[in-house]
Motif scaffolding. Structure first.
Motif, PDB file in Angstrom:
ATOM      1  N   UNK A   1       0.804  -1.219   0.000  1.00 15.39           N
ATOM      2  CA  UNK A   1       0.000   0.000   0.000  1.00 15.39           C
ATOM      3  C   UNK A   1       0.831   1.260   0.000  1.00 15.39           C
ATOM      4  N   UNK A   2       0.411   2.238   0.836  1.00 19.91           N
ATOM      5  CA  UNK A   2       1.060   3.546   0.884  1.00 19.91           C
ATOM      6  C   UNK A   2       2.518   3.438   1.312  1.00 19.91           C
ATOM      7  N   UNK A   3       2.798   2.516   2.252  1.00 19.79           N
ATOM      8  CA  UNK A   3       4.178   2.372   2.727  1.00 19.79           C
ATOM      9  C   UNK A   3       5.090   1.932   1.578  1.00 19.79           C
ATOM     10  N   UNK A   4       4.608   0.991   0.769  1.00 24.72           N
ATOM     11  CA  UNK A   4       5.401   0.506  -0.358  1.00 24.72           C
ATOM     12  C   UNK A   4       5.639   1.623  -1.372  1.00 24.72           C
TER      13      UNK A   4
ATOM     14  N   UNK B   1       8.292   3.951   0.021  1.00 26.82           N
ATOM     15  CA  UNK B   1       9.637   3.375  -0.084  1.00 26.82           C
ATOM     16  C   UNK B   1      10.132   3.359  -1.529  1.00 26.82           C
ATOM     17  N   UNK B   2       9.233   3.066  -2.470  1.00 29.88           N
ATOM     18  CA  UNK B   2       9.620   3.072  -3.883  1.00 29.88           C
ATOM     19  C   UNK B   2       9.977   4.479  -4.340  1.00 29.88           C
ATOM     20  N   UNK B   3       9.226   5.452  -3.824  1.00 29.21           N
ATOM     21  CA  UNK B   3       9.523   6.854  -4.145  1.00 29.21           C
ATOM     22  C   UNK B   3      10.916   7.232  -3.636  1.00 29.21           C
ATOM     23  N   UNK B   4      11.233   6.746  -2.433  1.00 31.89           N
ATOM     24  CA  UNK B   4      12.563   7.005  -1.864  1.00 31.89           C
ATOM     25  C   UNK B   4      13.652   6.380  -2.734  1.00 31.89           C
ATOM     26  N   UNK B   5      13.437   5.156  -3.183  1.00 32.43           N
ATOM     27  CA  UNK B   5      14.409   4.486  -4.051  1.00 32.43           C
ATOM     28  C   UNK B   5      14.589   5.230  -5.372  1.00 32.43           C
ATOM     29  N   UNK B   6      13.502   5.736  -5.940  1.00 29.34           N
ATOM     30  CA  UNK B   6      13.565   6.474  -7.203  1.00 29.34           C
ATOM     31  C   UNK B   6      14.352   7.773  -7.029  1.00 29.34           C
ATOM     32  N   UNK B   7      14.134   8.439  -5.903  1.00 29.21           N
ATOM     33  CA  UNK B   7      14.856   9.693  -5.635  1.00 29.21           C
ATOM     34  C   UNK B   7      16.354   9.441  -5.519  1.00 29.21           C
ATOM     35  N   UNK B   8      16.704   8.401  -4.751  1.00 30.79           N
ATOM     36  CA  UNK B   8      18.127   8.090  -4.563  1.00 30.79           C
ATOM     37  C   UNK B   8      18.765   7.674  -5.893  1.00 30.79           C
ATOM     38  N   UNK B   9      18.045   6.895  -6.684  1.00 31.13           N
ATOM     39  CA  UNK B   9      18.563   6.457  -7.987  1.00 31.13           C
ATOM     40  C   UNK B   9      18.874   7.641  -8.889  1.00 31.13           C
ATOM     41  N   UNK B  10      18.088   8.715  -8.750  1.00 30.32           N
ATOM     42  CA  UNK B  10      18.333   9.920  -9.544  1.00 30.32           C
ATOM     43  C   UNK B  10      19.461  10.760  -8.953  1.00 30.32           C
ATOM     44  N   UNK B  11      19.581  10.764  -7.616  1.00 30.73           N
ATOM     45  CA  UNK B  11      20.560  11.618  -6.942  1.00 30.73           C
ATOM     46  C   UNK B  11      21.988  11.075  -7.020  1.00 30.73           C
TER      47      UNK B  11
END
Length: 356
Positions: A70-73, A76-86
């Motif tokens: 749900x929202x937690x996933x 967490x996926x949003x966090x992974x996407x941000x780090x992958x870009x950074x």
């Protein structure tokens, strides 16, 4: 790169401890060197620590995402996407920061220009180059001070040595060393034929006494009566000074100041710069080759840059850069050439991995 960054962090932490060591604090030279290195490494270490923290964030998110929903996933996926870009951006920033800093950056500059091949036309070209650098310095709000000059019969320079003072002077002028070639119709040419002449430019970093250890016993100092144009004292007193550094054979003469003490101080200033340059050349075979290329023989086949009047062209042969704005460049608008040389240097250092 990561292994080298970890070594830099270790060195940074060692320097941090040294800055609280009484032995270091009581030695001004050692304290200055440790502080400078510590400050140089600071931005690299700070960026690397941010990079490692973000990698840690990504690792934590990956460990948690499998058991989430749900929202937690989504979070967490949003966090992974941000780090992958950074991370790629931060890696590029680290590569930039790890490009070796020029040890002379921030120093003032001593420039020597000499007429080389082409007789009086070469001396006139030497004056043109001096005026170009003086105008460029003025545009950058750097201070120019002539240390010595020998004028030729038609108002050119047999040779001229001058100091350029400014925080960014070395960064921009360090590329100017070498033989410069001019192709134009000389004022001495009656039939309108184009001649090729040259002048040599040597660029030296001004150094402090603490940077170069000169033993007084290694110096031969001669005083003599100045020659050439001067004030009422210049040609009537033994104010000219010639200093020979016996171990290296480097000779510096000064006669433009009114007093012997002033000329000696000027001569020592130039001598320190030349000896520092020699020491740097000995420490690096690559640098040695560059310095030899700077002075060269002044011949037509040896050149770093050509100024062609008929074509309104300036070409820097080291990087194949050509611009058709000769008058602007000779009037001091040199930045376009300097920027091209700076970009080439940066690209080469990045390609080499620049980790020092």
């Amino acid at each position: 790169m990561m292994e080298r960054l970890k070594q830099i962090v270790d060195e940074y932490e060692t320097l941090e401890h040294q800055l609280s060591d009484p032995e270091v604090l009581s030695d001004p030279t050692q304290l200055r060197n440790v502080s400078k290195r510590y400050n140089d490494l600071g931005p690299v270490v700070e960026t690397f620590r941010r990079y490692e923290a973000r990698r840690g964030d990504a690792e934590a998110a990956r460990e948690m995402i499998d058991g989430s929903s749900g929202d937690e996933r989504e979070l967490l996926q949003s966090e992974l996407d941000e780090v992958a870009a950074e991370l790629p951006v931060m890696e590029a920033e680290l590569r930039e920061l790890m490009i070796p800093k020029d040890p002379n950056d921030g120093r003032n500059v001593l420039i020597e220009i000499r007429g080389a091949e082409g007789g009086e036309e070469a001396n006139l070209f030497a004056r043109d180059l001096y005026e170009m650098y003086a105008a460029y310095a003025s545009a950058n709000k750097w201070k120019v001070e002539t240390l010595s000059a020998s004028t030729s019969d038609m108002g050119g320079y047999n040779d001229i040595t001058f100091q350029v003072s400014g925080d960014t002077a070395w960064r921009n002028l360090k590329f100017e060393g070498g033989p410069h070639r001019v192709q134009r119709v000389p004022v001495t040419e009656s039939q309108g034929r184009i001649h090729t002449s040259s002048a040599t430019v040597t660029v030296l970093a001004e150094v402090d006494e603490v940077d170069v250890d000169i033993n007084d016993h290694d110096l031969e100092i001669d005083v003599y009566r100045s020659s050439g144009a001067g004030g009422q004292h210049v040609n009537t007193t033994d104010s000219a000074v010639r200093i020979t550094h016996v171990p290296t054979g480097v000779v510096v003469t000064m006669q433009d100041e009114r007093s012997q003490l002033q000329n000696k101080a000027r001569a020592m200033q130039v001598l320190r710069a030349r000896l520092y340059d020699l020491a740097e050349a000995e420490r690096s075979a690559e640098l040695s080759a560059e310095r030899k290329a700077q002075v060269g023989g002044g011949g037509r086949s040896e050149k770093i840059r050509t100024y062609n009047y008929k074509e309104n062209r300036v070409t820097d042969h080291r990087i194949g850069f050509t611009v058709y704005r000769l008058a602007d460049i000779l009037a001091g608008d040199l930045q376009m050439v300097v920027d091209a040389l700076s970009a080439d240097e940066r690209s080469r250092l990045l390609a080499e991995g620049g980790a020092d």
